[in-house]
Design an enzyme around this catalytic site. Structure first.
Site, PDB file in Angstrom:
ATOM      1  N   ASP A  63       0.869  -1.171   0.000  1.00 51.60           N
ATOM      2  CA  ASP A  63       0.000   0.000   0.000  1.00 51.60           C
ATOM      3  C   ASP A  63       0.907   1.223   0.000  1.00 51.60           C
ATOM      4  O   ASP A  63       1.588   1.505   0.995  1.00 51.60           O
ATOM      5  CB  ASP A  63      -0.903   0.001   1.242  1.00 51.60           C
ATOM      6  CG  ASP A  63      -1.906   1.157   1.201  1.00 51.60           C
ATOM      7  OD1 ASP A  63      -1.575   2.221   0.654  1.00 51.60           O
ATOM      8  OD2 ASP A  63      -3.026   0.979   1.724  1.00 51.60           O
ATOM      9  N   TYR A 156      -8.945  15.049  -6.113  1.00 52.70           N
ATOM     10  CA  TYR A 156      -8.126  14.437  -7.168  1.00 52.70           C
ATOM     11  C   TYR A 156      -7.371  15.523  -7.952  1.00 52.70           C
ATOM     12  O   TYR A 156      -6.178  15.394  -8.215  1.00 52.70           O
ATOM     13  CB  TYR A 156      -9.027  13.627  -8.099  1.00 52.70           C
ATOM     14  CG  TYR A 156      -8.298  12.868  -9.185  1.00 52.70           C
ATOM     15  CD1 TYR A 156      -7.751  11.610  -8.934  1.00 52.70           C
ATOM     16  CD2 TYR A 156      -8.172  13.398 -10.473  1.00 52.70           C
ATOM     17  CE1 TYR A 156      -7.093  10.901  -9.935  1.00 52.70           C
ATOM     18  CE2 TYR A 156      -7.514  12.697 -11.481  1.00 52.70           C
ATOM     19  CZ  TYR A 156      -6.979  11.449 -11.211  1.00 52.70           C
ATOM     20  OH  TYR A 156      -6.318  10.746 -12.205  1.00 52.70           O
ATOM     21  N   LYS A 160      -3.288  15.739  -8.246  1.00 50.94           N
ATOM     22  CA  LYS A 160      -2.544  15.607  -9.509  1.00 50.94           C
ATOM     23  C   LYS A 160      -1.768  16.884  -9.837  1.00 50.94           C
ATOM     24  O   LYS A 160      -0.724  16.835 -10.492  1.00 50.94           O
ATOM     25  CB  LYS A 160      -3.494  15.217 -10.640  1.00 50.94           C
ATOM     26  CG  LYS A 160      -4.079  13.804 -10.462  1.00 50.94           C
ATOM     27  CD  LYS A 160      -2.984  12.739 -10.414  1.00 50.94           C
ATOM     28  CE  LYS A 160      -3.527  11.338 -10.243  1.00 50.94           C
ATOM     29  NZ  LYS A 160      -2.472  10.310 -10.171  1.00 50.94           N
TER      30      LYS A 160
HETATM   31  P1  NAP Z   1      -7.055   1.695 -11.821  1.00 45.44           P
HETATM   32  O1  NAP Z   1      -7.652   1.042 -13.005  1.00 45.44           O
HETATM   33  O2  NAP Z   1      -7.945   1.971 -10.654  1.00 45.44           O
HETATM   34  O3  NAP Z   1      -5.786   0.894 -11.334  1.00 45.44           O
HETATM   35  C1  NAP Z   1      -5.028   1.434 -10.279  1.00 45.44           C
HETATM   36  C2  NAP Z   1      -4.404   0.320  -9.478  1.00 45.44           C
HETATM   37  O4  NAP Z   1      -3.750   0.928  -8.340  1.00 45.44           O
HETATM   38  C3  NAP Z   1      -5.468  -0.625  -8.908  1.00 45.44           C
HETATM   39  O5  NAP Z   1      -5.012  -1.964  -8.947  1.00 45.44           O
HETATM   40  C4  NAP Z   1      -5.585  -0.125  -7.493  1.00 45.44           C
HETATM   41  O6  NAP Z   1      -6.075  -1.082  -6.603  1.00 45.44           O
HETATM   42  C5  NAP Z   1      -4.155   0.242  -7.175  1.00 45.44           C
HETATM   43  N1  NAP Z   1      -4.060   1.058  -5.971  1.00 45.44           N
HETATM   44  C6  NAP Z   1      -4.949   1.968  -5.521  1.00 45.44           C
HETATM   45  N2  NAP Z   1      -4.542   2.462  -4.344  1.00 45.44           N
HETATM   46  C7  NAP Z   1      -3.367   1.840  -4.050  1.00 45.44           C
HETATM   47  C8  NAP Z   1      -2.474   1.911  -2.970  1.00 45.44           C
HETATM   48  N3  NAP Z   1      -2.724   2.712  -1.906  1.00 45.44           N
HETATM   49  N4  NAP Z   1      -1.350   1.162  -2.992  1.00 45.44           N
HETATM   50  C9  NAP Z   1      -1.113   0.328  -4.027  1.00 45.44           C
HETATM   51  N5  NAP Z   1      -1.934   0.203  -5.079  1.00 45.44           N
HETATM   52  C10 NAP Z   1      -3.057   0.946  -5.087  1.00 45.44           C
HETATM   53  O7  NAP Z   1      -6.429   3.117 -12.249  1.00 45.44           O
HETATM   54  P2  NAP Z   1      -5.884   3.608 -13.683  1.00 45.44           P
HETATM   55  O8  NAP Z   1      -7.015   4.242 -14.394  1.00 45.44           O
HETATM   56  O9  NAP Z   1      -5.109   2.552 -14.332  1.00 45.44           O
HETATM   57  O10 NAP Z   1      -4.955   4.813 -13.222  1.00 45.44           O
HETATM   58  C11 NAP Z   1      -3.556   4.659 -12.979  1.00 45.44           C
HETATM   59  C12 NAP Z   1      -2.970   6.024 -12.716  1.00 45.44           C
HETATM   60  O11 NAP Z   1      -3.177   6.883 -13.833  1.00 45.44           O
HETATM   61  C13 NAP Z   1      -3.578   6.742 -11.514  1.00 45.44           C
HETATM   62  O12 NAP Z   1      -2.597   7.473 -10.822  1.00 45.44           O
HETATM   63  C14 NAP Z   1      -4.558   7.696 -12.160  1.00 45.44           C
HETATM   64  O13 NAP Z   1      -4.857   8.812 -11.353  1.00 45.44           O
HETATM   65  C15 NAP Z   1      -3.810   8.067 -13.420  1.00 45.44           C
HETATM   66  N6  NAP Z   1      -4.684   8.556 -14.489  1.00 45.44           N
HETATM   67  C16 NAP Z   1      -5.655   7.747 -14.999  1.00 45.44           C
HETATM   68  C17 NAP Z   1      -6.468   8.233 -15.999  1.00 45.44           C
HETATM   69  C18 NAP Z   1      -7.552   7.403 -16.604  1.00 45.44           C
HETATM   70  O14 NAP Z   1      -8.346   7.964 -17.375  1.00 45.44           O
HETATM   71  N7  NAP Z   1      -7.651   6.119 -16.327  1.00 45.44           N
HETATM   72  C19 NAP Z   1      -6.305   9.542 -16.468  1.00 45.44           C
HETATM   73  C20 NAP Z   1      -5.316  10.325 -15.919  1.00 45.44           C
HETATM   74  C21 NAP Z   1      -4.498   9.826 -14.932  1.00 45.44           C
HETATM   75  P3  NAP Z   1      -7.585  -0.896  -6.049  1.00 45.44           P
HETATM   76  O15 NAP Z   1      -8.477  -1.108  -7.212  1.00 45.44           O
HETATM   77  O16 NAP Z   1      -7.678  -1.930  -4.978  1.00 45.44           O
HETATM   78  O17 NAP Z   1      -7.700   0.503  -5.502  1.00 45.44           O
END
Ligand code: NAP
Length: 256
Positions: A63, A156, A160
């Site tokens: 975590d 959020y 960011k």
């Molecule tokens: P996601 O699908 O929710 O995957 C994120 C992963 O991180 C999940 O496995 C999640 O587990 C894990 N996680 C959450 N909290 C954690 C913690 N405290 N310690 C360790 N692991 C943790 O997210 P994503 O969309 O791939 O996003 C990845 C990154 O890109 C994030 O930083 C997000 O803000 C950024 N981002 C995403 C988008 C988008 O459109 N998808 C756009 C801009 C930026 P849980 O599911 O158990 O929480």
């Protein structure tokens, strides 16, 4: 292809979404990849799948918002793979979707704990290993929401924006050590995070998906590999003169 041959990389939040795509592409490019996540079933399964393909990967429960968890997992990576060259600070949560005056302190803090303190803790505990390696690359996942605003998820946006500037500060602090630090700013990428976030709007899921896609001049949302390839570039020596930069991968969202 071996763009990351001999490198050891940590990817936080590597079990799902963008992180999973980054883990996969980095391993395919020759890196040994340490997957940090709290989703143990998915993380273990990804590591097993990659190892069965002859690639190098291992899963650690971590975590990122708890310093002891980060310190212990990072030390184990060094013990397991022998070195650390790359850190991808990808773990992140969207958090509560309410206007600012309705948010609780706990809702605010939880987003900062994961998205901001997580980047701090991981960077803090990986830097000594990068210094030992003589160079390194840290890649921080910010967002278009760290560059421009929208009338939703205030904690959020704050998190960011913080990650964007933490990146530049660390780029300056660690440039003499040949440690590069860059941020990536994705537009909407279709992942579990976005799927869950759109549910919080209360709109019809298909309509919400179409409306979100339409925000991007290119006409659709991105896919995890669109960001994974940007991560591979910043992790590789192809980007050896790139530090303190913002790599925007957003289908034109911020070009208006
Ligand atoms: P996601 O699908 O929710 O995957 C994120 C992963 O991180 C999940 O496995 C999640 O587990 C894990 N996680 C959450 N909290 C954690 C913690 N405290 N310690 C360790 N692991 C943790 O997210 P994503 O969309 O791939 O996003 C990845 C990154 O890109 C994030 O930083 C997000 O803000 C950024 N981002 C995403 C988008 C988008 O459109 N998808 C756009 C801009 C930026 P849980 O599911 O158990 O929480």
């Amino acid at each position: 292809m071996e763009r990351l041959k001999d490198k050891v990389a940590i990817v936080t939040g590597g079990a799902l979404g963008i992180g999973k795509a980054a883990v996969t592409r980095m391993a395919e490019e020759g890196a040994a990849v340490a997957i940090f996540d709290c989703k143990d079933t998915e993380g273990e399964a990804l590591a097993v799948d990659l190892v069965e393909r002859g690639l190098k990967a291992h899963y650690w429960h971590c975590d990122v918002g708890f310093e002891a968890s980060v310190q212990s997992a990072t030390g184990s990576v060094k013990g397991h793979f022998g070195r650390i060259d790359v850190l991808v600070n990808n773990a992140g949560i969207a958090g509560a979707n309410k206007p600012t005056h309705e948010l609780t302190e706990q809702e605010w803090d939880e987003v900062q704990r994961v998205n901001v303190k997580g980047v701090f803790f991981c960077t803090k505990h990986v830097i000594p290993y990068l210094k030992t390696a003589g160079k390194g690359s840290i890649i921080n996942l910010s967002s278009i929401y760290g560059l421009v605003s929208a009338p939703d998820i205030p904690p959020y946006h704050a998190s960011k924006g913080a990650v964007r500037l933490m990146t530049k500060t660390d780029a300056l602090i660690y440039a003499p050590d040949q440690i590069r630090v860059n941020s990536i700013h994705p537009g909407f990428i279709w992942t579990p995070l976005v799927e869950e976030h759109l549910k919080t709007t209360g709109a019809d899921p298909e309509e919400a998906r179409k409306a979100t896609a339409a925000l991007h001049p290119i006409g659709h949302m991105g896919e995890p590999d669109d960001i994974a390839w940007a991560i591979v570039y910043l992790a590789s020596d192809e980007s050896k003169f790139v530090t303190g930069s913002e790599l925007v991968v957003d289908g034109g969202y911020t070009a208006h």
